[in-house]
Design a protein around this motif. Structure first.
Motif, mmCIF file in Angstrom:
data_model
loop_
_atom_site.group_PDB
_atom_site.id
_atom_site.type_symbol
_atom_site.label_atom_id
_atom_site.label_comp_id
_atom_site.label_asym_id
_atom_site.label_seq_id
_atom_site.Cartn_x
_atom_site.Cartn_y
_atom_site.Cartn_z
ATOM 1 N N UNK A 1 -79.692 -34.266 1.474
ATOM 2 C CA UNK A 1 -80.137 -33.011 0.940
ATOM 3 C C UNK A 1 -79.899 -31.833 2.002
ATOM 4 N N UNK A 2 -79.793 -32.300 3.236
ATOM 5 C CA UNK A 2 -79.591 -31.346 4.108
ATOM 6 C C UNK A 2 -80.240 -31.648 5.613
ATOM 7 N N UNK A 3 -79.933 -30.937 6.665
ATOM 8 C CA UNK A 3 -80.397 -31.143 7.881
ATOM 9 C C UNK A 3 -81.866 -30.805 8.213
ATOM 10 N N UNK A 4 -82.305 -29.886 7.214
ATOM 11 C CA UNK A 4 -83.813 -29.596 7.223
ATOM 12 C C UNK A 4 -84.560 -30.636 6.884
ATOM 13 N N UNK A 5 -83.859 -31.693 6.078
ATOM 14 C CA UNK A 5 -84.758 -32.971 5.678
ATOM 15 C C UNK A 5 -84.969 -33.847 6.655
ATOM 16 N N UNK A 6 -86.378 -34.254 7.079
ATOM 17 C CA UNK A 6 -86.388 -35.146 8.219
ATOM 18 C C UNK A 6 -85.729 -36.633 7.719
ATOM 19 N N UNK A 7 -86.001 -36.878 6.488
ATOM 20 C CA UNK A 7 -85.609 -38.089 5.764
ATOM 21 C C UNK A 7 -84.335 -38.434 5.730
ATOM 22 N N UNK A 8 -83.716 -37.233 5.663
ATOM 23 C CA UNK A 8 -82.179 -37.365 5.650
ATOM 24 C C UNK A 8 -81.778 -37.621 6.901
ATOM 25 N N UNK A 9 -82.222 -36.970 7.886
ATOM 26 C CA UNK A 9 -81.971 -37.170 9.325
ATOM 27 C C UNK A 9 -81.891 -38.671 9.809
ATOM 28 N N UNK A 10 -83.065 -39.299 9.542
ATOM 29 C CA UNK A 10 -83.389 -40.700 9.649
ATOM 30 C C UNK A 10 -82.249 -41.537 8.935
ATOM 31 N N UNK A 11 -82.115 -41.242 7.847
ATOM 32 C CA UNK A 11 -80.907 -41.956 6.948
ATOM 33 C C UNK A 11 -79.507 -41.808 7.636
ATOM 34 N N UNK A 12 -79.145 -40.746 8.035
ATOM 35 C CA UNK A 12 -77.697 -40.405 8.603
ATOM 36 C C UNK A 12 -77.781 -41.306 9.968
ATOM 37 N N UNK B 1 -79.504 -44.118 10.902
ATOM 38 C CA UNK B 1 -79.398 -45.261 10.401
ATOM 39 C C UNK B 1 -77.852 -45.488 10.122
ATOM 40 N N UNK B 2 -77.167 -44.717 9.256
ATOM 41 C CA UNK B 2 -75.773 -44.896 8.956
ATOM 42 C C UNK B 2 -75.114 -45.056 9.945
ATOM 43 N N UNK B 3 -75.204 -44.119 11.098
ATOM 44 C CA UNK B 3 -74.443 -44.065 12.425
ATOM 45 C C UNK B 3 -74.492 -45.470 13.003
ATOM 46 N N UNK B 4 -75.706 -45.872 13.113
ATOM 47 C CA UNK B 4 -76.001 -47.185 13.776
ATOM 48 C C UNK B 4 -75.219 -48.436 12.887
ATOM 49 N N UNK B 5 -74.879 -48.162 11.830
ATOM 50 C CA UNK B 5 -74.235 -49.133 11.140
ATOM 51 C C UNK B 5 -72.742 -48.995 11.056
ATOM 52 N N UNK C 1 -70.931 -24.724 8.838
ATOM 53 C CA UNK C 1 -71.459 -24.612 9.991
ATOM 54 C C UNK C 1 -72.594 -25.404 10.373
ATOM 55 N N UNK C 2 -73.351 -25.363 9.421
ATOM 56 C CA UNK C 2 -74.686 -26.194 9.435
ATOM 57 C C UNK C 2 -74.386 -27.616 9.580
ATOM 58 N N UNK C 3 -73.102 -28.159 8.560
ATOM 59 C CA UNK C 3 -72.793 -29.424 8.909
ATOM 60 C C UNK C 3 -72.283 -29.842 10.366
ATOM 61 N N UNK D 1 -72.960 -32.614 15.361
ATOM 62 C CA UNK D 1 -73.077 -32.574 16.890
ATOM 63 C C UNK D 1 -74.556 -33.154 17.260
ATOM 64 N N UNK D 2 -75.390 -32.738 16.812
ATOM 65 C CA UNK D 2 -77.039 -33.131 16.888
ATOM 66 C C UNK D 2 -76.975 -34.762 17.067
ATOM 67 N N UNK D 3 -76.416 -35.039 15.863
ATOM 68 C CA UNK D 3 -76.690 -36.616 15.816
ATOM 69 C C UNK D 3 -75.471 -37.536 16.441
ATOM 70 N N UNK D 4 -74.576 -36.654 16.764
ATOM 71 C CA UNK D 4 -73.302 -37.354 17.360
ATOM 72 C C UNK D 4 -72.557 -38.449 16.444
ATOM 73 N N UNK D 5 -72.647 -37.707 15.086
ATOM 74 C CA UNK D 5 -72.047 -38.761 14.013
ATOM 75 C C UNK D 5 -70.647 -38.928 14.168
ATOM 76 N N UNK D 6 -70.097 -40.160 13.826
ATOM 77 C CA UNK D 6 -68.527 -40.594 13.830
ATOM 78 C C UNK D 6 -68.097 -40.320 12.602
#
Length: 217
Positions: free
Chosen positions: A79-90, A92-96, A116-118, A123-128
């Protein structure tokens, strides 16, 4: 702890803090979305995955067909970075992520946020993995998972300070259901998760199992 157990624990802690009037709006909207049957419209196993071209956070144009040229794709909508559940899911995906790439697959996340928001999120989550912008949710619509928020729920989200008018490039009410697809390199969906409940997400272990079940190239 599984991802969904973590999400449920977060919900149990956070939800009582939301004002009762806002909770009532959220609960009614959730029931209506579940009753709409929207999740059943997502492409199921054996269905061709709709191709797309979307901008990545760094400005590159990314196509599904281009990704599939290198192997299977794990495509997840949030849904977006404003959604804390999305942030937790992302997170977890980064961890895997290493386990996904070890199976020869590419992981791609898609949201209706502007690039820009993406970029800020990545950057915030250091997503690969690539985070793509589906402004207006046109790709989500092609995957059968886009829906419009009711006006009163959109007003609740405004009261929470989510700034969706800005982050979604003028499309504040259109969002995707949380959904994840495992797509083989022929462009065929082999595994689908789609749920109207924003607290529920695809378990990384199930994604890995779906990748392991793909036929050898």
């Amino acid at each position: 702890m599984s991802l969904n157990a973590e999400l449920h624990a977060f919900f149990t802690d956070r939800y009582p803090q939301i004002p009762a009037a806002a909770r009532a709006v959220m609960e009614r909207a959730g029931r209506e979305l579940a009753e709409s049957g929207r999740a059943a419209e997502a492409p199921g196993p054996g269905t061709p995955a709709p191709d797309f071209t979307l901008p990545a956070a760094d400005g590159r144009k990314v196509t599904l067909s281009g990704l599939l040229a290198d192997g299977p794709v794990v495509l997840t909508f949030y849904r977006g970075a404003w959604c804390p559940y999305c942030n937790l899911a992302l997170r977890s995906l980064q961890e895997h992520h290493a386990a996904i790439t070890a199976r020869g697959a590419r992981l791609v996340a898609v949201s209706p946020q502007v690039p820009d928001e993406s970029l800020t999120l990545a950057q915030k989550h250091e997503l690969a993995f690539d985070v793509l912008s589906d402004v207006g949710s046109e790709v989500a619509e092609r995957y059968g998972i886009a829906f419009d928020l009711p006006e009163d729920l959109a007003a609740v989200y405004d009261s929470f300070g989510f700034e969706m008018q800005r982050v979604n490039g003028g499309h504040p009410r259109t969002l995707p259901l949380p959904a994840t697809f495992v797509i083989d390199r022929t462009g065929t969906v082999r595994w689908t998760f789609a749920d109207p409940d924003y607290v529920k997400r695809a378990e990384p272990a199930d994604i890995l199992a779906a990748l392991d079940a793909l036929p050898a190239a």
